[in-house]
Design an enzyme around this catalytic site. Sequence first.
Site, PDB file in Angstrom:
ATOM      1  N   CYS A 130      30.730  -2.771  45.478  1.00 39.43           N
ATOM      2  CA  CYS A 130      29.983  -2.248  44.332  1.00 39.43           C
ATOM      3  C   CYS A 130      30.473  -2.890  43.032  1.00 39.43           C
ATOM      4  O   CYS A 130      30.249  -4.069  42.830  1.00 39.43           O
ATOM      5  CB  CYS A 130      30.070  -0.722  44.314  1.00 39.43           C
ATOM      6  SG  CYS A 130      28.777   0.046  43.319  1.00 39.43           S
ATOM      7  N   HIS A 173      28.852   1.231  50.069  1.00 43.76           N
ATOM      8  CA  HIS A 173      30.252   1.690  50.085  1.00 43.76           C
ATOM      9  C   HIS A 173      30.729   1.967  51.510  1.00 43.76           C
ATOM     10  O   HIS A 173      30.585   3.091  51.996  1.00 43.76           O
ATOM     11  CB  HIS A 173      30.375   2.974  49.268  1.00 43.76           C
ATOM     12  CG  HIS A 173      30.333   2.763  47.796  1.00 43.76           C
ATOM     13  ND1 HIS A 173      31.455   2.478  47.041  1.00 43.76           N
ATOM     14  CD2 HIS A 173      29.297   2.770  46.929  1.00 43.76           C
ATOM     15  CE1 HIS A 173      31.113   2.331  45.776  1.00 43.76           C
ATOM     16  NE2 HIS A 173      29.806   2.503  45.681  1.00 43.76           N
ATOM     17  N   GLU A 210      33.712   2.405  52.472  1.00 44.09           N
ATOM     18  CA  GLU A 210      34.843   3.348  52.431  1.00 44.09           C
ATOM     19  C   GLU A 210      34.369   4.799  52.270  1.00 44.09           C
ATOM     20  O   GLU A 210      35.141   5.726  52.441  1.00 44.09           O
ATOM     21  CB  GLU A 210      35.825   2.958  51.306  1.00 44.09           C
ATOM     22  CG  GLU A 210      35.446   3.355  49.895  1.00 44.09           C
ATOM     23  CD  GLU A 210      34.286   2.564  49.291  1.00 44.09           C
ATOM     24  OE1 GLU A 210      33.754   1.652  49.954  1.00 44.09           O
ATOM     25  OE2 GLU A 210      33.908   2.873  48.142  1.00 44.09           O
TER      26      GLU A 210
END
Lengths: 230, 87
Positions: free
Chosen positions: A87, A202, A204
């Site tokens: 990002c 994302h 994560e």
Amino acid sequence: MHATVVLFPGINADAEMVRTLRDVCGVTTDCVSHTATELPRSTDLVAIPGGFSYGDYLRCGAIAKVAPILDAIAAHAKNGGYVLGVCNGFQILTEAGLLPGALTRNENLHFRCHDVFVKVTATGPFSPTLGDVWRMPIAHGEGRYQASPEVLEDLEDEGRIALRYSTATGDVIDAANPNGSAMGIAGIYGGPRKNILGLMPHPERMSDLLQGGDDGRRLFDAVVAHAQPL
Amino acid sequence: MKPAASIRATVIVRLKPEVLDPQGTAVQRALGRLGFQGVKNVRIGKIVELEIDDDGTSAADLEDRLEKMAKEMLANPVIEDFEAKIS
């Protein structure tokens, strides 16, 4: 495998990045400040998390590219060390010239914050299996990947378009593209051995079933496996 | 001590013509809703105003410096064009 997560003022996805690397994937993980001029010597993977470094002043990632730590990251990347930018981390890597192109305002002007599907369209250290479809969340206002036609052609020819927005069944179509990115690009490889990956979704935030899914974990597991000495 | 004289410069940053400007499109539509007819296109850029120490540098050197500043920081040459002016 030793990972170093870089902390810039204004980022907000660092805790999930550290948790994924350390607690989910079992990777020893340090954090380093943007003011440092060196990475911990044992660093294999540099992870630049998402957020709004320096308040997105001027352009997303524009101020971060002159932070003291950037020279060390660039040297690590040029030596073939793994670098992951998620990002805002992706935006920083393009601003710093470590990845080509730019991330611009979403086509629809909306801040898009929802799950998307991405398809692996080029293999590399972070994406070993062509055709894999991963569900991951996006959360960005400036994620529309843009580059000159020549750069886009090179990315495609060199197998550097790692991820494209797709349907759940892996069809790369306009309706699955949340921001108007050129060629539906969600992530690209760079570096001498595809050791740099920048992506807008994302991983994560989707690395543990507690988060509602763990497709993102595959990306981290892949790079950990890739780093294992044969 | 007398403060050093300064030179004022302006750098105008524009999105390249081929880069879509969703902000401009939104403003163009909003102007229409306010009753302003005939606005066909709106493009939004940035103006950066700089105040620089006047150290006797020639105008040509100053222009080179401004161009470097614009290329390295003020504009992103991948998506933006710029124009530097010394006033």
